[in-house]
Design a protein around this motif. Structure first.
Motif, PDB file in Angstrom:
ATOM      1  N   ARG A 163      35.476  23.336  18.635  1.00  0.00           N
ATOM      2  CA  ARG A 163      34.251  23.634  17.476  1.00  0.00           C
ATOM      3  C   ARG A 163      34.870  24.337  15.990  1.00  0.00           C
ATOM      4  NH1 ARG A 163      29.137  26.476  19.610  1.00  0.00           N
ATOM      5  NH2 ARG A 163      28.045  24.261  19.680  1.00  0.00           N
ATOM      6  N   ALA A 164      35.793  25.403  16.308  1.00  0.00           N
ATOM      7  CA  ALA A 164      36.597  26.085  15.046  1.00  0.00           C
ATOM      8  C   ALA A 164      37.291  25.219  14.385  1.00  0.00           C
ATOM      9  CB  ALA A 164      37.184  27.092  15.777  1.00  0.00           C
ATOM     10  N   PHE A 165      38.279  24.168  14.980  1.00  0.00           N
ATOM     11  CA  PHE A 165      38.781  23.262  14.251  1.00  0.00           C
ATOM     12  C   PHE A 165      38.435  22.002  13.867  1.00  0.00           C
ATOM     13  CE2 PHE A 165      41.893  26.527  15.816  1.00  0.00           C
ATOM     14  CZ  PHE A 165      42.646  26.684  14.613  1.00  0.00           C
ATOM     15  N   PHE A 166      37.492  21.308  14.846  1.00  0.00           N
ATOM     16  CA  PHE A 166      36.988  19.751  14.545  1.00  0.00           C
ATOM     17  C   PHE A 166      35.714  19.918  14.255  1.00  0.00           C
ATOM     18  CE2 PHE A 166      40.939  19.692  16.977  1.00  0.00           C
ATOM     19  CZ  PHE A 166      41.294  18.766  16.455  1.00  0.00           C
ATOM     20  N   GLY A 167      34.625  21.042  14.524  1.00  0.00           N
ATOM     21  CA  GLY A 167      33.263  21.255  14.224  1.00  0.00           C
ATOM     22  C   GLY A 167      32.669  20.618  15.488  1.00  0.00           C
TER      23      GLY A 167
END
Length: 298
Positions: A110-114
């Protein structure tokens, strides 16, 4: 970057709470149980029905099994070459092929790809890492552990009763249905607790215990888990021309640190607790360096 900072902040909060006497030692276990039973199933029910079924989703399903085979072969070869003791080989065979693709992986994806990357991370975890823990992990524990040998019936019962796996089956079966607004609101509220609850739990139980006898297998195991395995996955995708979001998430998940649940099973089976704790603790710490670097290659 904002999601990454939030993830790290929750981790630090968990480390801080561990130093408060008002929080019992079982805090992390309770938080993990909440996440397994409510937060993760809610996220699965929300995200998996959004998947568009195509050839892309095969990559995050196949990738974890390929990484498992490659990692296990490297560990067996190193174990024979360096003449490691049986329990060290057993720990590495259990922890290195199995990544922390759920509790740690989903917040990092979630932090890097949403949010768009989460459905593929869920497939990687539930149809890869979790099934591997229940099947391959059971075999490793039977061969190297001190506990009783699992039976096919006990393995099947464990898989069938695991709340996230049940949620995955329900989500796949209800893809054509529309959840009523009250249920959607409930699922959104529960799924929103996953990242803070899990990362606080990870921070609460984060330990780093190093001893001279663990340094060589520790270094070799984490090198395979955090560097070699994801680079093999990336090379595989580049050779075959896979450059979709599903493929990038699968490669990213391949670089996750060792699985906490596998570590708990290793300790329960009497497999080198010091090495197990060091693999999990140092693996999480180093992954805050290796995962951002890996994301730049994707």
């Amino acid at each position: 970057m904002e999601n990454f900072i939030l993830t790290v902040s929750f981790l630090l909060m968990g480390m801080g709470l561990r130093r408060l006497p008002s929080f019992p030692k079982e805090t992390a276990q309770v938080l993990n149980l909440f996440a397994i039973t409510l937060s993760l199933p809610a996220l699965i029910l929300l995200k998996v029905p959004q998947l568009a079924f195509s050839g892309d989703i095969l990559v995050p399903v196949i990738m974890p099994w390929g990484m498992l085979a490659a990692s296990a072969l490297m560990i067996i070869a190193l174990g024979k070459f360096l003449r490691w003791e049986k329990e060290i080989v057993g720990v590495l065979l259990l922890l290195i092929p199995l990544g922390n693709t759920s509790f740690f992986g989903i917040p990092m994806v979630r932090a890097f790809f949403g949010d768009e990357g989460i459905p593929y991370a869920l497939l990687y975890d539930q149809l890869g890492s979790f099934l591997a823990l229940a099947t391959y992990g059971a075999v490793v524990l039977a061969l190297y552990g001190s506990g009783g040998k699992p039976t096919p019936a006990s393995v099947l019962a464990r898989v069938a009763s695991f709340p996230p796996f049940i949620a995955l089956i329900v989500a796949l079966a209800s893809r054509s249905l529309t959840f009523p607004p009250p249920l959607l609101a409930l699922l959104n509220a529960l799924s929103g607790t996953l990242v803070p609850v899990v990362m606080v739990a990870v921070g609460f139980q984060l330990t780093l215990r190093l001893s001279p006898e663990t340094l060589k297998p520790l270094g070799a195991g984490l090198s395979i888990k955090l560097v070699i395995a994801p680079l093999i996955a990336l090379l595989f995708c580049r050779i075959l021309g896979f450059d979709t979001l599903a493929a990038r998430v699968a490669v990213f998940e391949a670089g996750m640190p060792p699985m906490v649940s596998a570590g708990a099973l290793a300790i329960m089976a009497g497999l080198s607790p010091k090495l197990t704790a060091a693999l999990i603790g140092l693996g999480i710490i180093l992954s805050f360096i290796t995962l951002p670097l890996l994301s730049r290659l994707l």
